[in-house]
Design an enzyme around this catalytic site. Structure first.
Site, PDB file in Angstrom:
ATOM      1  N   HIS A 307      44.599  67.414  44.361  1.00 14.20           N
ATOM      2  CA  HIS A 307      44.007  66.133  44.774  1.00 14.20           C
ATOM      3  C   HIS A 307      45.046  65.382  45.606  1.00 14.20           C
ATOM      4  O   HIS A 307      46.234  65.472  45.337  1.00 14.20           O
ATOM      5  CB  HIS A 307      43.646  65.302  43.526  1.00 14.20           C
ATOM      6  N   ASP A 367      36.022  67.560  39.980  1.00 13.72           N
ATOM      7  CA  ASP A 367      34.997  68.538  40.342  1.00 13.72           C
ATOM      8  C   ASP A 367      35.094  69.838  39.562  1.00 13.72           C
ATOM      9  O   ASP A 367      34.167  70.643  39.582  1.00 13.72           O
ATOM     10  CB  ASP A 367      35.085  68.852  41.849  1.00 13.72           C
TER      11      ASP A 367
HETATM   12  N1  ACO Z   1      44.634  76.328  45.381  1.00 14.27           N
HETATM   13  C1  ACO Z   1      45.795  76.887  45.821  1.00 14.27           C
HETATM   14  N2  ACO Z   1      46.752  76.213  46.456  1.00 14.27           N
HETATM   15  C2  ACO Z   1      46.568  74.920  46.676  1.00 14.27           C
HETATM   16  C3  ACO Z   1      45.402  74.253  46.264  1.00 14.27           C
HETATM   17  C4  ACO Z   1      44.412  75.003  45.594  1.00 14.27           C
HETATM   18  N3  ACO Z   1      43.286  74.419  45.166  1.00 14.27           N
HETATM   19  N4  ACO Z   1      45.461  72.954  46.615  1.00 14.27           N
HETATM   20  C5  ACO Z   1      46.620  72.796  47.239  1.00 14.27           C
HETATM   21  N5  ACO Z   1      47.309  73.982  47.272  1.00 14.27           N
HETATM   22  C6  ACO Z   1      48.655  74.194  47.805  1.00 14.27           C
HETATM   23  C7  ACO Z   1      48.663  74.205  49.329  1.00 14.27           C
HETATM   24  O1  ACO Z   1      48.477  75.519  49.814  1.00 14.27           O
HETATM   25  C8  ACO Z   1      50.026  73.643  49.619  1.00 14.27           C
HETATM   26  O2  ACO Z   1      50.979  74.659  49.393  1.00 14.27           O
HETATM   27  P1  ACO Z   1      52.333  74.743  50.280  1.00 14.27           P
HETATM   28  O3  ACO Z   1      53.069  73.460  49.972  1.00 14.27           O
HETATM   29  O4  ACO Z   1      53.016  75.979  49.826  1.00 14.27           O
HETATM   30  O5  ACO Z   1      51.867  74.812  51.712  1.00 14.27           O
HETATM   31  C9  ACO Z   1      50.240  72.597  48.539  1.00 14.27           C
HETATM   32  O6  ACO Z   1      49.441  73.054  47.429  1.00 14.27           O
HETATM   33  C10 ACO Z   1      49.791  71.172  48.939  1.00 14.27           C
HETATM   34  O7  ACO Z   1      48.428  71.247  49.366  1.00 14.27           O
HETATM   35  P2  ACO Z   1      47.801  70.319  50.522  1.00 14.27           P
HETATM   36  O8  ACO Z   1      46.620  71.022  51.081  1.00 14.27           O
HETATM   37  O9  ACO Z   1      48.871  69.893  51.457  1.00 14.27           O
HETATM   38  O10 ACO Z   1      47.349  69.064  49.675  1.00 14.27           O
HETATM   39  P3  ACO Z   1      46.322  67.949  50.157  1.00 14.27           P
HETATM   40  O11 ACO Z   1      46.645  66.721  49.410  1.00 14.27           O
HETATM   41  O12 ACO Z   1      46.266  67.861  51.651  1.00 14.27           O
HETATM   42  O13 ACO Z   1      44.899  68.544  49.696  1.00 14.27           O
HETATM   43  C11 ACO Z   1      43.014  69.035  48.370  1.00 14.27           C
HETATM   44  C12 ACO Z   1      44.263  68.147  48.555  1.00 14.27           C
HETATM   45  C13 ACO Z   1      42.173  69.036  49.676  1.00 14.27           C
HETATM   46  C14 ACO Z   1      42.149  68.447  47.260  1.00 14.27           C
HETATM   47  C15 ACO Z   1      43.476  70.472  48.029  1.00 14.27           C
HETATM   48  O14 ACO Z   1      44.228  70.448  46.830  1.00 14.27           O
HETATM   49  C16 ACO Z   1      42.310  71.437  47.900  1.00 14.27           C
HETATM   50  O15 ACO Z   1      41.878  72.005  48.906  1.00 14.27           O
HETATM   51  N6  ACO Z   1      41.765  71.644  46.666  1.00 14.27           N
HETATM   52  C17 ACO Z   1      40.618  72.488  46.477  1.00 14.27           C
HETATM   53  C18 ACO Z   1      39.338  71.738  46.885  1.00 14.27           C
HETATM   54  C19 ACO Z   1      38.961  70.652  45.892  1.00 14.27           C
HETATM   55  O16 ACO Z   1      38.933  70.851  44.689  1.00 14.27           O
HETATM   56  N7  ACO Z   1      38.604  69.448  46.435  1.00 14.27           N
HETATM   57  C20 ACO Z   1      38.151  68.324  45.603  1.00 14.27           C
HETATM   58  C21 ACO Z   1      39.126  67.180  45.596  1.00 14.27           C
HETATM   59  S1  ACO Z   1      38.600  65.940  44.458  1.00 14.27           S
HETATM   60  C22 ACO Z   1      37.471  65.001  45.297  1.00 14.27           C
HETATM   61  O17 ACO Z   1      37.553  64.856  46.473  1.00 14.27           O
HETATM   62  C23 ACO Z   1      36.387  64.310  44.563  1.00 14.27           C
END
Ligand code: ACO
Length: 432
Positions: A307, A367
């Protein structure tokens, strides 16, 4: 306001200004940038609003590092345990918990507005059955904005109260009607003596037994409560920006619904269910998918994990996990949704013990478990975001009211860093 100030010095002209620091009750204090352009000739630049406070608000506070959420100062856990959606809606709107009389009046006002214009059903029927329900919902809101256009008077408190109650009552009824339509059922009527959650369940699933309806309404009520507000997220900020032009509140909420629809905002619970189904139908096991999510060469992500704000367990996920337990334990042992819940728990256990997820502070978000409960209740996947919108309407109208009552209320109008073509002159087509 404190006497704290931030001093900004322009390295080129050596001019400097003092910018006032505004105190927050919780969270970082903010620097008031409003005099920056006038005194120094610069704008602040912050795409994605990563470090920008867009408004002053007294409604909701999130502590992302601690994984905590408060509505009007009350922890979400206490509200989920002791309150209900309607009382929480009153709290969000009025900044206080109601006494018996206040709650009764509020509930009566809501149920008196259950008589949503039946022409809405004609709007719904225009759509193909496989149309996305969020598109149908925006059309329903569009109809209401036309119906109530002549009476718009957003500065009038009474008008705002009436439209607030209208929206909180109408969106759940219209959601149930959309569900009736896509499930090929007759449109059901709401009952005045039922709560929003009870009506939504009874209207959506008229064939359930009394006990099943009660159990689903209880789970639904908490899900609504947990989704009611989440401070300045994309859809709430959209409602504020749209409403700042003094447009109809129905049109502003339609704009919020359109924003919520996007997969990076309201749609992730659908993706979680797809992922859990895939794992269930494959013989590769949970560990294989955990490794896929860790593999940088692979685009697969563990849906429902991570998140932007929460760098800890999303407090709403903990509560929904508990509801999932209660709800699924209450169903028969051979319920087909139980394996999905078991897979989700296994995924969570693996991830929380794995350095990849721990070091990146990736925890289950709201979620991760909400789709499991909604699926068990019988809500089709395409309706999950509508359920979210139904609940979030309370937060949206609360922010809309707060914005209009704010002494600094004015149209929202972001600025820009222009990097396009420099000033030039029109050339006749033969000279180009
Ligand atoms: N699975 C695996 N790796 C992940 C995940 C995941 N779900 N989420 C983040 N990471 C990793 C990224 O690859 C990144 O790794 P790195 O530093 O080695 O490059 C690191 O964690 C940081 O991730 P970002 O994408 O930079 O984090 P950001 O804050 O931009 O994204 C997000 C947050 C979009 C929620 C992301 O965690 C994600 O895609 N999660 C899955 C989708 C999801 O569940 N969305 C619902 C959010 S809750 C809501 O909106 C109501």
């Amino acid at each position: 306001m404190t006497n704290k100030k931030i001093i900004i010095k322009d390295g080129q002209s050596n001019n400097e200004i003092e910018l006032p620091v505004l105190d927050s009750i919780l969270g970082p204090n903010v620097v008031d940038m409003r005099s920056l352009e006038k005194n120094l000739g610069y704008l602040s630049h912050d795409p994605g609003f990563m470090a920008t406070s867009s408004c002053e608000s007294k409604i909701t506070f999130i502590d992302g590092n601690e994984g905590k959420l408060w509505y009007r100062g009350y922890p979400i856990e206490e509200l989920a345990e002791n309150s209900n959606f309607q009382e929480t809606a009153y709290l969000l709107l009025n900044d206080k918990l109601p006494n018996n009389k206040e709650l009764e009046d509020f509930s009566n006002n809501i149920s008196n507005s259950y008589n949503v214009d039946p022409s809405i059903r004609k709007i719904i029927e225009v759509f193909n059955k496989d149309s996305h329900p969020m598109a149908i919902m925006t059309a329903c809101l569009s109809y209401l904005s036309a119906k109530y256009h002549a009476e718009i008077d957003i500065k009038d408190k009474e008008y705002r109260y009436k439209s607030t109650i209208n929206l909180i009552s109408a969106v759940p009824i219209m959601s149930a009607w959309i569900l009736n339509y896509i499930l090929n059922k007759d449109f059901q009527e709401p009952k005045k003596d039922k709560s929003i959650a009870e009506n939504f369940v009874n209207m959506s699933f008229p064939d359930l037994t009394k006990e099943q309806k009660e159990m689903s309404a209880k789970a639904m009520d908490i899900i609504f409560l947990l989704h009611a507000d989440h401070e300045q997220n994309a859809s709430t900020s959209t409602v504020r920006l749209s409403g700042s032009s003094e447009t109809s509140p129905y049109a502003a909420i339609a704009a919020g619904i359109s924003t919520l629809w996007g997969p990076t905002h309201g749609g992730a619970n659908e993706a979680v269910i797809n992922m859990l189904e895939e794992i269930k139908n494959s013989d590769k096991g949970v560990e294989y998918y955990i490794n896929q999510a860790k593999d940088k060469e692979n685009s697969f992500r563990l849906m429902g994990f991570g998140h932007r704000i929460y760098k800890n367990y999303d407090p709403r996920a903990k509560i929904i996990q508990k509801i999932a337990h209660e709800y699924l334990d209450g169903l028969s042992n051979d319920n087909p949704n139980k394996p999905l819940f078991d897979i989700a728990m296994k995924l969570e256990k693996y991830a929380l013990e794995d350095d990849y997820f721990v070091s990146r502070k990736l925890y289950p978000n709201v979620d991760f478990y909400s789709g499991i409960v909604l699926k068990a209740i019988g809500i089709p996947q395409s309706m999950y975001t509508v359920v979210f919108a139904l609940a979030r309407t309370v937060g949206w109208v609360t922010h809309w009211n707060e914005m209009i009552e704010d002494k600094n209320f004015r149209i929202g109008r972001p600025r820009q860093l222009y990097t396009g073509k420099n000033k030039t002159s029109y050339k006749d087509i033969k000279d180009r």
